[in-house]
Design a protein around this motif. Structure first.
Motif, short mmCIF file in Angstrom:
data_model
loop_
_atom_site.label_atom_id
_atom_site.label_comp_id
_atom_site.label_asym_id
_atom_site.label_seq_id
_atom_site.Cartn_x
_atom_site.Cartn_y
_atom_site.Cartn_z
N SER A 121 0.83 -1.21 0.00
CA SER A 121 0.00 0.00 0.00
C SER A 121 0.86 1.26 0.00
O SER A 121 0.38 2.35 -0.34
N HIS A 122 2.15 1.15 0.37
CA HIS A 122 3.06 2.29 0.34
C HIS A 122 3.52 2.63 -1.08
O HIS A 122 4.17 3.66 -1.29
N ALA A 123 3.21 1.76 -2.06
CA ALA A 123 3.67 1.99 -3.44
C ALA A 123 2.81 3.05 -4.12
O ALA A 123 1.76 3.47 -3.63
N THR A 124 3.26 3.50 -5.29
CA THR A 124 2.50 4.46 -6.08
C THR A 124 1.30 3.75 -6.73
O THR A 124 1.20 2.53 -6.75
N ALA A 125 0.41 4.56 -7.28
CA ALA A 125 -0.80 4.01 -7.89
C ALA A 125 -0.47 3.06 -9.04
O ALA A 125 -1.15 2.04 -9.24
N ALA A 126 0.58 3.36 -9.79
CA ALA A 126 0.95 2.52 -10.93
C ALA A 126 1.34 1.12 -10.49
O ALA A 126 1.19 0.16 -11.26
N PHE A 127 1.82 0.99 -9.27
CA PHE A 127 2.22 -0.32 -8.74
C PHE A 127 1.23 -0.83 -7.68
O PHE A 127 1.58 -1.60 -6.81
N LYS A 128 -0.03 -0.34 -7.80
CA LYS A 128 -1.17 -0.84 -7.01
C LYS A 128 -1.12 -0.44 -5.54
O LYS A 128 -1.62 -1.17 -4.67
N GLY A 129 -0.53 0.70 -5.24
CA GLY A 129 -0.54 1.21 -3.88
C GLY A 129 -1.85 1.90 -3.54
O GLY A 129 -2.78 1.97 -4.35
N MET A 130 -1.94 2.42 -2.34
CA MET A 130 -3.13 3.13 -1.87
C MET A 130 -3.34 4.40 -2.69
O MET A 130 -2.40 5.05 -3.12
N GLN A 131 -4.62 4.75 -2.87
CA GLN A 131 -4.97 5.98 -3.57
C GLN A 131 -6.01 6.73 -2.73
O GLN A 131 -6.25 6.43 -1.57
N GLY A 132 -6.64 7.71 -3.34
CA GLY A 132 -7.73 8.44 -2.69
C GLY A 132 -7.24 9.46 -1.69
O GLY A 132 -6.08 9.83 -1.62
N ARG A 133 -8.18 9.92 -0.87
CA ARG A 133 -7.93 11.03 0.04
C ARG A 133 -6.93 10.66 1.14
O ARG A 133 -6.30 11.55 1.72
N PHE A 134 -6.77 9.37 1.44
CA PHE A 134 -5.77 8.96 2.42
C PHE A 134 -4.37 9.39 1.97
O PHE A 134 -3.53 9.73 2.81
N ILE A 135 -4.14 9.41 0.66
CA ILE A 135 -2.84 9.84 0.11
C ILE A 135 -2.86 11.34 -0.17
O ILE A 135 -1.96 12.07 0.26
N THR A 136 -3.86 11.81 -0.90
CA THR A 136 -3.87 13.22 -1.31
C THR A 136 -4.06 14.16 -0.12
O THR A 136 -3.62 15.31 -0.16
N GLY A 137 -4.70 13.68 0.96
CA GLY A 137 -4.89 14.49 2.15
C GLY A 137 -3.80 14.34 3.18
O GLY A 137 -3.92 14.86 4.29
N ASN A 138 -2.73 13.61 2.82
CA ASN A 138 -1.58 13.41 3.71
C ASN A 138 -1.97 12.77 5.05
O ASN A 138 -1.54 13.21 6.11
N TYR A 139 -2.74 11.70 4.96
CA TYR A 139 -3.04 10.90 6.15
C TYR A 139 -1.95 9.83 6.35
O TYR A 139 -1.77 9.36 7.47
N ASP A 140 -1.28 9.44 5.28
CA ASP A 140 -0.27 8.39 5.38
C ASP A 140 1.01 8.92 6.00
O ASP A 140 1.27 10.13 6.02
N VAL A 141 1.82 8.01 6.51
CA VAL A 141 3.03 8.37 7.25
C VAL A 141 4.21 8.62 6.32
O VAL A 141 5.02 9.53 6.55
N PHE A 142 4.31 7.82 5.24
CA PHE A 142 5.50 7.86 4.40
C PHE A 142 5.19 8.36 2.99
O PHE A 142 4.08 8.16 2.47
#
Length: 280
Positions: A121-142
């Protein structure tokens, strides 16, 4: 004998301390329930992660599973739990909808839910990582990355006082020892590294809920060849992370009595809020 004026002055402090202790004990006695949101690459992968975490005894409530390779949980489903662990392990077994999953996880954190993110899930969208507001809203740690290393095992523990590292004596990444070249986002803190210097575990607390980032693949070698060695403390690392995200363990530096009481009050309030929302 002259009566001391110091004792009456300290009585309010003693009363506050006792009240804080009682509040803390009450809130922390409440059972935390967690949900594992996994897209396992191997048959039996979800059951392996579930059984390993439950066996630690750190999570006091239920440990349930949901396969996010075949569906996406609703917010109503998530609010029945105090924290979730979310991960996928292979680009060939992606999230059913990385976009919808990222959006609902952000909504869940907004309502005080705790999230532990791991694996691919830490990968980019192209490599099937997490997407959506969790990423764009900076909820993720890394910051996301597609670069993997064979990372070894537990290296430097930067914050030995962190609840994430409580009783962690070793971590062996196994034959593959896969991890990512990750850097902490602004607002996040890395508490431990792999032996090759890459980030192993970190967290952030600048949203309504706690978010923990684990740079590991959760399935052990009992179910996945090359997975982490179950003789090491991988299960405890995940369990500690879930308990911390659920509010059962105080953050570093909060061991002062009133600090714990404030945390406990917040946890109890979030649980009551989610219980009401789930029942609505």
């Amino acid at each position: 004998m002259k009566r001391s004026t110091l004792l009456p002055a300290l009585l309010p402090v003693f009363r506050s301390a006792l009240a804080a202790t009682a509040l803390c004990a009450t809130a922390f006695a409440a059972q935390a329930s967690v949900l594992i949101l996994g897209a396992p690459a191997q048959a039996g992968g979800l059951a392996d992660v579930q059984s390993k975490i439950a066996a630690t005894g750190v999570v006091s409530g239920v440990v349930d599973v949901f396969n996010v390779a075949t569906g996406t949980p609703t917010l109503a489903m998530l609010t029945a739990y105090d924290a979730v662990l979310v991960y996928n392990e292979s680009a060939t077994v992606p999230f059913a909808s990385a976009l919808q999953l990222g959006n609902v996880l952000a909504d869940y954190v907004d309502q005080g839910g705790g999230v532990v993110e791991a694996g691919l899930s830490h990968a980019t969208a192209a490599f099937k990582g997490m997407q959506g507001r969790f990423i764009t809203g900076n909820y993720d740690v890394f910051n996301t990355s597609n670069n993997q290393n064979s990372c070894g095992g537990l290296g430097q523990v930067i914050r030995s006082d962190s609840p994430l590292m409580h009783d962690i004596a070793s971590f062996n990444g196994g034959m593959s020892a896969l991890c990512y070249r990750l850097t902490a986002k602004a607002g996040a803190e890395v508490v431990a590294q792999w032996s090759n210097g890459q980030a192993l575990a970190g967290y952030r607390m600048d949203h309504n809920g706690v978010v923990v980032g684990l740079n590991i693949f959760p399935t052990s070698s009992d179910a996945s060849p090359g997975g982490w060695n179950p003789a090491s403390d991988g299960a405890l690392l995940m369990a500690n992370s879930l308990a911390f995200a659920a509010g059962e363990l105080p953050e570093p530096g909060s061991l002062a009595l009133l600090g714990i009481a404030a945390l406990a009050a917040g946890v109890a309030g979030r649980r009551r809020t989610r219980a009401v929302q789930a029942a609505a």
